[in-house]
Design an enzyme around this catalytic site. Structure first.
Site, mmCIF file in Angstrom:
data_model
loop_
_atom_site.group_PDB
_atom_site.id
_atom_site.type_symbol
_atom_site.label_atom_id
_atom_site.label_comp_id
_atom_site.label_asym_id
_atom_site.label_seq_id
_atom_site.Cartn_x
_atom_site.Cartn_y
_atom_site.Cartn_z
ATOM 1 N N LYS A 193 0.827 -1.210 0.000
ATOM 2 C CA LYS A 193 0.000 0.000 0.000
ATOM 3 C C LYS A 193 0.867 1.268 0.000
ATOM 4 O O LYS A 193 0.439 2.318 -0.469
ATOM 5 C CB LYS A 193 -0.929 0.005 1.207
ATOM 6 C CG LYS A 193 -1.735 -1.286 1.363
ATOM 7 C CD LYS A 193 -3.171 -1.086 1.192
ATOM 8 C CE LYS A 193 -4.100 -2.272 1.192
ATOM 9 N NZ LYS A 193 -3.631 -3.633 1.320
HETATM 10 C C1 PLP Z 1 -4.269 -4.762 0.766
HETATM 11 C C2 PLP Z 1 -3.433 -6.005 0.670
HETATM 12 C C3 PLP Z 1 -3.717 -7.014 -0.282
HETATM 13 C C4 PLP Z 1 -4.933 -6.962 -1.192
HETATM 14 O O1 PLP Z 1 -4.808 -5.991 -2.211
HETATM 15 P P1 PLP Z 1 -6.097 -5.558 -3.084
HETATM 16 O O2 PLP Z 1 -5.645 -4.394 -3.872
HETATM 17 O O3 PLP Z 1 -7.153 -5.189 -2.066
HETATM 18 O O4 PLP Z 1 -6.501 -6.723 -3.908
HETATM 19 C C5 PLP Z 1 -2.865 -8.097 -0.350
HETATM 20 N N1 PLP Z 1 -1.798 -8.212 0.472
HETATM 21 C C6 PLP Z 1 -1.509 -7.271 1.405
HETATM 22 C C7 PLP Z 1 -0.330 -7.478 2.302
HETATM 23 C C8 PLP Z 1 -2.298 -6.134 1.533
HETATM 24 O O5 PLP Z 1 -1.999 -5.202 2.468
#
Ligand code: PLP
Length: 464
Positions: free
Chosen positions: A108
């Site tokens: 993120k």
């Molecule tokens: C948010 C997240 C995901 C999922 O990503 P999306 O964009 O919601 O599909 C997968 N792995 C981790 C570690 C995350 O923080």
């Protein structure tokens, strides 16, 4: 560059308005009016330079090219690895792209470090201030706080379910000492937190007075920033690749679809799910039916209604916003989404594959990967590495594959230790996390109490 809503009934907007609005006024999500082509890579370009080049296409004239370059430089300088998102080889024709070297150790950061800076810049240019409110089950809250701490034009309040996040996740939020950051532990579940945020947005008077804004995963700018690492992977590996993505809200893998749509040499996009496998069932069996959320070792993928799927649905409907809105309304009413087989064939076959792993399989992948290549995987990344192995074994996936590693193993030390016997230490910049003072406010699951807190913290007026 203009943006249109997936539900077809909101005004077209430019980039900065889309950035600040988050959701469209008709409840839809913004997407570009058309998909630009990828500019050819400049030899020797850094990640940040490639990012600025790609992102410029979507920003139009809303932020100047030197501004976009500076924001990318600043955002990606916060990463602990000089390559920002290094590609590491795991096996024959299998690479891992490590997206977790940002300040809060989850992918993120790649988007939010940039989006936070874009927010501050756009607000400064317009002489505005906003209050970002968000709910988190863990990763998004800390990434959003880190991205806007110290920003002059943004205040942020993050709600999390009291006692239901890991210690590392909570401390990453509560130890940030910045006057524009507040963290609230709600006496309730993650769903309660999300409902409180929605209720604040639905309270028009409050929304206006606080100038509420959101940076959740439906924000177009986050999807946009994620397109870059797919393009960089195809630049580096020069040839068609498959990309396997640990998926929850469908935001990350949709960015991959856009990269492919823009001309990146991507063959298959593999959606990897844990026991919460609604996306896997849709892609493998054309069955989009909700089920209750089951807690797993990969909590950031414990999602049933993947909000970003709406953007793909809009494309499947030939960009007919009315049809998309109708389908989504029926989905909400019945828990079942019906997609015409020919529609699905065009978009899914040849572009998407899917596989799911349960917790036992995930632990086995973590343990086997460590034995074979001495790489520690967090449980989210392990679901994806295991999905590649499964599909290869079934003869459904061939060629070079890049698996996205979305969290640092140290973010999930208990699961990693259980699988490998090794407890990964936190990286240096977080090594003293457990010694820092925590700041948070515990509040009941009650809208009036939360609104009162948001309004009075920065003296934004009394609640009437
Ligand atoms: C948010 C997240 C995901 C999922 O990503 P999306 O964009 O919601 O599909 C997968 N792995 C981790 C570690 C995350 O923080």
């Amino acid at each position: 560059m203009r943006y249109v809503s997936t539900r077809g009934a909101a005004p077209e907007l430019g980039f900065v308005d889309v950035l600040l609005a988050g959701l469209a006024s008709d409840g839809g999500l913004y997407v570009p009016a058309d998909w630009p082509e990828i500019p050819p890579p400049v030899v020797g370009a850094t990640y940040s330079q490639r990012a600025a080049q790609v992102i410029q296409l979507f920003v139009g004239g809303d932020l100047s090219p030197p501004t976009v370059e500076r924001l990318c430089d600043e955002a990606y300088a916060t990463f602990a690895h000089p390559a920002v998102v290094p590609l590491v080889q795991l096996h024959d024709r299998h690479f891992v792209q490590e997206l977790f070297h940002g300040p809060t150790l989850a992918f993120k950061d790649v988007a939010l470090q940039l989006v936070g800076r874009m927010f501050d810049e756009a607000l400064r240019e317009r002489g505005r201030r906003v209050t970002i409110v968000g709910a988190t089950s863990g990763d998004t809250g800390s990434a959003a706080i880190d991205a806007v701490k110290g920003c002059a034009n943004v205040d942020i309040v993050i709600l999390f379910p009291h006692g239901r996040t890991s210690d590392v996740q909570r401390k990453q939020m509560t130890t940030v000492d910045s006057p524009n950051v507040r963290v609230v532990a709600v006496e309730g579940t993650f769903d309660d937190c999300q409902d409180l945020v929605k209720a604040m947005f639905n309270d028009a008077d409050f929304r206006e007075r606080m100038q509420l804004s959101a940076v959740n995963s439906i924000n177009w700018a986050r999807v946009m920033a994620q397109i870059v690492y797919y393009i960089v992977a195809t630049d580096l590996l020069a040839g068609p690749i498959n990309v396997c993505v640990p998926s929850g809200n469908f935001g990350n893998v949709f960015s991959g679809w856009i990269a492919k749509r823009m001309g990146a040499a991507i063959d298959q996009l593999v959606v990897a799910s844990n026991a919460n496998d609604i996306l896997e069932r849709f892609i493998s069996r054309n069955e989009m039916v909700t089920a209750p959320v089951v807690p797993s070792l990969s909590p950031s993928m414990d999602i049933q209604v993947a909000s970003n799927f709406e953007r793909l649905l809009f494309e499947m409907n030939g960009r007919d916003g009315g049809q998309t809105a109708d389908q989504l309304q029926r989905f909400r009413a019945t828990g079942r989404l019906a997609i015409e087989p020919d529609q699905r064939a065009t978009f899914v076959e040849g572009s998407f594959l899917a596989a799911r792993l349960d917790d036992t399989e995930t632990l086995a992948v973590m343990s086997r990967t460590y034995e074979e290549s001495r790489m520690l995987l967090d449980p989210h990344s392990a679901v994806a590495v295991g999905a590649v192995a499964k599909l290869r074994k079934q003869g459904r996936l061939a060629g070079t594959t890049v698996t996205l590693a979305t969290a640092h193993p140290a973010k999930f030390p208990d699961a990693v230790e259980r699988a490998t016997g090794i407890r990964p230490p936190l990286p240096e910049h977080l090594a003293n996390l457990f010694e820092l003072r925590e700041r948070m406010t515990v509040l009941p699951n009650n809208l009036a109490a939360i609104e009162e807190f948001v309004a009075t913290t920065w003296n934004k007026g009394d609640i009437s």
